[in-house]
Scaffold this motif. Sequence first.
Motif, mmCIF file in Angstrom:
data_model
loop_
_atom_site.group_PDB
_atom_site.id
_atom_site.type_symbol
_atom_site.label_atom_id
_atom_site.label_comp_id
_atom_site.label_asym_id
_atom_site.label_seq_id
_atom_site.Cartn_x
_atom_site.Cartn_y
_atom_site.Cartn_z
ATOM 1 N N ALA A 23 -25.960 47.958 -134.747
ATOM 2 C CA ALA A 23 -26.327 48.445 -133.414
ATOM 3 C C ALA A 23 -26.889 49.858 -133.509
ATOM 4 O O ALA A 23 -27.920 50.186 -132.920
ATOM 5 C CB ALA A 23 -25.111 48.410 -132.482
ATOM 6 N N ARG A 24 -26.229 50.707 -134.293
ATOM 7 C CA ARG A 24 -26.695 52.095 -134.428
ATOM 8 C C ARG A 24 -28.047 52.163 -135.122
ATOM 9 O O ARG A 24 -28.925 52.931 -134.726
ATOM 10 C CB ARG A 24 -25.660 52.924 -135.187
ATOM 11 N N ARG A 27 -30.679 51.190 -132.699
ATOM 12 C CA ARG A 27 -30.919 52.282 -131.747
ATOM 13 C C ARG A 27 -31.778 53.370 -132.411
ATOM 14 O O ARG A 27 -32.735 53.863 -131.823
ATOM 15 C CB ARG A 27 -29.594 52.908 -131.303
ATOM 16 N N VAL A 33 -29.967 48.612 -127.434
ATOM 17 C CA VAL A 33 -29.026 47.629 -127.948
ATOM 18 C C VAL A 33 -27.912 47.404 -126.929
ATOM 19 O O VAL A 33 -27.180 48.335 -126.593
ATOM 20 C CB VAL A 33 -28.409 48.118 -129.274
ATOM 21 N N ILE A 34 -27.813 46.198 -126.448
ATOM 22 C CA ILE A 34 -26.703 45.864 -125.560
ATOM 23 C C ILE A 34 -25.607 45.313 -126.440
ATOM 24 O O ILE A 34 -25.772 44.292 -127.108
ATOM 25 C CB ILE A 34 -27.122 44.847 -124.472
ATOM 26 N N TYR A 35 -24.481 46.030 -126.483
ATOM 27 C CA TYR A 35 -23.389 45.628 -127.343
ATOM 28 C C TYR A 35 -22.259 45.088 -126.482
ATOM 29 O O TYR A 35 -21.796 45.752 -125.568
ATOM 30 C CB TYR A 35 -22.929 46.809 -128.206
#
Lengths: 133, 341
Positions: A23-24, A27, A33-35
Motif C-alpha cells: 500500500a505504501r 502511494r 490506495v484504499i486499504y
Amino acid sequence: MPIRVLIAKPGLDGHDRGAKVIARALRDAGMEVIYTGLRQTPEMIAEAALQEDVDIVGLSILSGAHLALVPKIRQTMDKSGLNDIPILVGGIIPDSDRPTLEAAGVTAIFGPGTSTEEIVAHIHKILTPKDTQ
Amino acid sequence: MNDLVEQLLNGNRRALARLLTAVENEAANRGEVLAALFPHTGRAWVIGVTGAPGTGKSTLVTALTKAYRAQGKTVAVLAVDPTSPFSGGAILGDRIRMRELSGDTGVFIRSMATRGSLGGLSRATRSAIRVMDAAGFDIILVETVGAGQSEVDIALAAKTTLVVDAPGLGDDVQAIKAGILEIADVLVVNKADRPGAKNTVRSLKTMLELGHPGSRSQVVAHHGQLLRVESNGVGNKDEVEAMWLPPIVETVASEGKGIGELIEAIDRHRHYLANDAALINLERQQIEIELYDRLREALMTRLLQKIPGNVFADVIGRIQAREIDPESAVMAVLAKVPDVS
Ligand SMILES: Nc1nc2c(ncn2[C@@H]2O[C@H](COP(=O)(O)OP(=O)(O)OP(=O)(O)O)[C@@H](O)[C@H]2O)c(=O)[nH]1
Ligand SMILES: [Mg+2]
C-alpha cells in the motif's frame, strides 16, 4: 488522475504487514490506495471496489486459501458488474496453482520477494489510458 | 453521462460511484452532471465530523451510521484523507473501522483524497456531497482530519459540524485549536473510557466559556479564516440567549456508548436551525461564500490568460537581476493587462 487501487486481505490469516508495504509503495508511486484491513469476505471486497470506483484490486493472501478465495472474489465482482476491474494477487502461491488463478481472471501473481517497482510497472502497463482517466 | 445521472436518480450504486469519480476528477462533463443533479439536492442532513488524527472519528462515524440505520434512515459516508505532497498518492484507510457497515444497501461509503488542488477540499468535497445528496441519502457523514485547512472548510458544506476530541493526545488545549472550536456545533469527547476524559471535558468547557456567548453563530469559517457575519441579533439580549451553544457529549464509540445522546444533540441542533430560520441564513451564507469562491477562481483564470506569456519571463529575469522589486513587478505586469490597469 491518480490510479485508484483497492488493497484487500481476504481469508483468515492475521498478517497484514505485506499488504501495508505494498500500500505504501503504491502511494509513493502516486496512487490512491484504499486499504480495507483484515479478513475481508468476497462480498466486502466487491462492495468496496464498487463504491470506491477503483481501477484495480490487489489481494494479499498468505493463508494458502487462494484457490478457494480468488475465484469466489472474481465471481462476486463480476456479479456486481465489475468484470472490467483487473485482480492482482500477492502471496505465497505454488507454481502449480498459477494456471487456475489465471483462468479465474487474475492478471498477475506476485510471490514473496517481488520488487514493488515491478508491481507498480505492471499496474501502469495493464491500465490503458482509458481506464485511468 | 446523462444515462449515469438517470441511473443515479434511480438508485444505481455503480452510477453513484462513477459520478463521484467524475466530479472528483473534475472531468470535463462535471458541470453538466452537477447541473443535472442540483435540483435533486438539499434534502440530506450533512454532518461534518472532524478532529485530530486518531481521536476515533471513523469509529464514531460507524456507530452513528448504525444508529441512523436503526431509525430506518439511509446514510452516505465521505471519508477524506490527505494526499501526500511528495508523491501525489494517498492511503485511504478509514474503511478499516467501518467493516461492520458492509452488506447494508442503505449505506454507501466513499474514500476521497484531498489531492491538494486549487480550492482542493472545499470544491471537490462540496461536489461529492451534492452527488450523494442527489442519490437520496437521508444523512451524509463527512469525515475530515482536523489538521489545518480542511476542517474549517467542512463547516461550509455541513449543516451540523461535530468536533471530536479525545484524552491522551497530549495537551488538551493543543488538541483542539480555537479556530476549530468555533466551527463546532457539537463537541464530542470520545474515548470517554480512557483516563483523563474528565479533564478533556473540563478544558473544553473552559475554552467555550472564554468565547463570548453566541460567537458561534456570528462566525463563518472561510478558507482558514473566520469571517464575522453581520447579524441583526448582536446586542439584543433575547437573541443572544436564543443562540446555539455547542453541547459537549461524551462517547465511547468503540462500544456504542453515548451515541444515543450524540444523535439527540445533533437533532436538537437541527431543530434549533429549523425553528430559528437560522437554517436559511446558514444556507445563504454557504451559497454566498461558494459563489464568491467560484467567481474569484473563474475571474483569476480569465485575467491570467490576458497576460502575454513573455511578460512573465521578462519580469522574472528583471527581478532576478535586481532591476525591479517583486511588488513593482506586479504593477508593471498589471499595466499590460487590458481591463485591469
Ligand atoms: N478506548 C477507546 N478506543 C477507541 C474509541 N473509539 C475509537 N477507538 C480506537 O482509536 C483508534 C483510532 O480510531 P479511528 O476511528 O481510526 O480514529 P480516526 O479519528 O478516524 O483516525 P484517523 O482517520 O486516522 O484520523 C482505533 O484503534 C480505535 O479502535 C473509544 O471510544 N475508546
Ligand atoms: Mg478515520
